[in-house]
Write a protein that holds these residues in place. Structure first.
Motif, short mmCIF file in Angstrom:
data_model
loop_
_atom_site.label_atom_id
_atom_site.label_comp_id
_atom_site.label_asym_id
_atom_site.label_seq_id
_atom_site.Cartn_x
_atom_site.Cartn_y
_atom_site.Cartn_z
N ARG A 146 1.02 -1.23 0.00
CA ARG A 146 0.00 -0.07 -0.01
C ARG A 146 0.84 1.19 -0.09
N ALA A 147 1.93 0.98 0.72
CA ALA A 147 2.75 2.26 0.77
C ALA A 147 3.50 2.74 -0.34
N ARG A 148 3.70 1.61 -1.19
CA ARG A 148 4.64 1.69 -2.58
C ARG A 148 3.45 2.40 -3.44
N ALA A 149 2.27 2.00 -3.38
CA ALA A 149 1.51 2.44 -4.18
C ALA A 149 1.34 3.80 -3.88
N ARG A 150 0.95 4.45 -2.96
CA ARG A 150 0.99 5.57 -2.38
C ARG A 150 2.05 6.64 -2.84
N LEU A 151 3.18 6.12 -2.67
CA LEU A 151 4.23 6.97 -3.12
C LEU A 151 4.34 7.07 -4.71
N TRP A 152 3.96 6.13 -5.46
CA TRP A 152 3.94 6.13 -6.94
C TRP A 152 2.52 7.01 -7.26
N THR A 153 1.44 6.84 -6.65
CA THR A 153 0.51 7.97 -7.30
C THR A 153 0.75 9.32 -6.70
N ALA A 154 1.53 9.43 -5.79
CA ALA A 154 2.00 10.96 -5.55
C ALA A 154 2.65 11.40 -6.43
N LYS A 155 3.95 10.65 -6.82
CA LYS A 155 4.45 11.06 -7.88
C LYS A 155 3.95 11.61 -9.31
N GLU A 156 3.06 10.31 -9.63
CA GLU A 156 2.17 10.63 -10.82
C GLU A 156 1.38 11.97 -10.78
N ALA A 157 0.85 12.12 -9.72
CA ALA A 157 -0.19 13.34 -9.48
C ALA A 157 0.75 14.67 -9.61
N VAL A 158 1.99 14.60 -8.88
CA VAL A 158 2.49 15.85 -8.88
C VAL A 158 3.25 16.14 -10.50
N LEU A 159 3.60 15.03 -11.29
CA LEU A 159 4.10 15.22 -12.61
C LEU A 159 2.84 15.47 -13.68
N VAL A 175 9.41 11.64 -2.32
CA VAL A 175 7.92 11.57 -1.55
C VAL A 175 8.16 10.94 -0.22
N SER A 176 7.52 11.30 0.78
CA SER A 176 7.53 10.94 2.12
C SER A 176 6.00 10.52 2.48
N LEU A 177 6.00 9.35 3.45
CA LEU A 177 4.49 9.19 4.09
C LEU A 177 4.45 9.47 5.75
N PRO A 178 3.63 9.92 5.99
CA PRO A 178 3.61 10.22 7.68
C PRO A 178 4.00 9.01 8.43
N GLY A 179 4.79 8.79 9.28
CA GLY A 179 5.27 7.78 9.98
C GLY A 179 5.53 6.59 9.17
N GLY A 180 6.10 6.87 7.96
CA GLY A 180 6.82 6.03 7.02
C GLY A 180 5.73 5.31 6.19
N ARG A 183 -1.35 7.14 8.69
CA ARG A 183 -2.10 7.92 8.54
C ARG A 183 -1.78 9.26 7.95
N GLY A 184 -2.44 10.11 7.30
CA GLY A 184 -2.05 11.19 6.63
C GLY A 184 -1.81 11.39 5.50
N SER A 185 -1.30 12.46 4.67
CA SER A 185 -1.18 12.53 3.58
C SER A 185 0.44 12.37 2.92
N PRO A 186 0.62 12.09 1.88
CA PRO A 186 2.04 12.25 1.40
C PRO A 186 2.30 13.55 1.35
N GLY A 221 -11.72 12.18 6.45
CA GLY A 221 -10.32 12.15 7.02
C GLY A 221 -9.39 12.27 5.73
N THR A 222 -7.80 11.74 5.99
CA THR A 222 -6.90 11.96 5.22
C THR A 222 -6.29 10.49 5.03
N ALA A 223 -6.89 9.50 5.67
CA ALA A 223 -6.08 8.20 5.49
C ALA A 223 -6.57 7.22 4.38
N PHE A 224 -5.47 6.71 3.82
CA PHE A 224 -5.57 5.75 2.82
C PHE A 224 -6.56 4.36 3.47
N VAL A 225 -7.54 4.08 2.87
CA VAL A 225 -8.25 2.89 3.32
C VAL A 225 -8.26 1.78 2.18
#
Length: 269
Positions: A146-159, A175-180, A183-186, A221-225
């Motif tokens: 899940r964390a890998r997918a969140r990192l990638w979607t953040a990069k794609e969204a930025v680009l 890109v970093s995720l809260p607490g590694g 919860r919280g946004s990239p 909220g902001t968490a990935f579910v």
């Protein structure tokens, strides 16, 4: 411009159309909803900021003269994954959205071409063995995916937001995720490259759950579910390039039911 829709980011997730034209027609209806005008007055064009081509590039909202939409432009973005299409719409500034299947970004070799050293280190910490043997290992693997997918979607969204797309090596973005990975946004921490002129502090990121959005659920909220759609877990991130420093938790995101947009296809808001 509908003043009630001026200050936030709106996300619509719908079943993917059978053609690109179908998806663009639905995006035009969503844009008309945001603008508060008849959907017949809005169309989606394309523009490449690099070559000026009109048959590819980021989507642009075109409104018929006299529609009375005001002077503030509506920015839009589009992403597809498995059987879904996602739209992001905002008046705040250039926007990018990305949705991805967790499985698609978990394939062998993906990390080497998509992630930088800081991100690889963060994923390694998440996947490190813990007490609890098999159950703990399974939970750690799912969290890492899940964390890998969140990192990638953040990069794609930025680009997409900046209009660069994959002309830029995604490993240059950190890109970093809260607490590694919790919860919280990239957060976009850095963007390496001599030709890059981007203020990372002006780009805000926010997670959303594409499955909940597809069902018309209210965003909370902001968490990935983690969610299942036709047996597939999806994640989504939206990026906005705004004036001044970004909000600490990224832009405010509202989910709009795709049923509301389909209704708008038949008339004004």
């Amino acid at each position: 411009m509908n003043p009630e829709r001026a200050g936030d980011v709106f996300i619509v997730v719908a079943p993917r159309g059978s053609t690109d034209a179908d998806d663009r027609r639905f995006l035009a209806a969503a844009a008309a909803w945001a603008l508060g005008v008849d959907s017949r007055l809005v169309r989606i064009e394309r523009d490449c900021p690099h070559c000026g081509g009109r048959d590819h590039g980021r989507p642009l909202v075109a409104v018929s003269p006299g529609a009375g939409t005001g002077t503030r432009p509506l920015h839009v973005s589009l992403s597809r994954a498995v059987g879904c299409v996602a739209f992001a719409l905002t008046f705040l500034g250039p926007v990018g959205v990305d949705i991805e299947s967790v499985a698609d970004v978990s394939r062998a070799g993906f990390d080497a071409v998509a992630l930088g050293q800081a991100e690889l280190t963060a994923l390694a910490r998440l996947s490190a063995p813990t007490a609890g043997a098999a159950a703990g290992a399974a939970a750690g693997a799912a969290e890492t995916a899940r964390a890998r997918a969140r990192l990638w979607t953040a990069k794609e969204a930025v680009l997409k937001c900046t209009g660069d797309g994959l002309r830029v090596d995604p490993r240059n973005l950190t890109v970093s995720l809260p607490g590694g990975g919790g919860r919280g946004s990239p957060r976009l921490d850095a963007w390496r490259g001599a030709d890059v002129d981007v203020d990372v502090d002006a780009i805000g990121l926010r997670d959303f759950d594409p499955g909940a959005a597809l069902m018309g659920a209210e965003y909370v909220g902001t968490a990935f579910v983690g969610t299942a759609l036709v047996g597939t877990a999806l994640v989504g991130t939206v990026a906005v390039l705004g004036e001044g420093r970004r909000a600490a938790d990224g832009p405010t995101v509202h989910i709009v039911s795709n049923a509301d947009i389909r209704h708008h296809l038949n008339g004004p808001a």
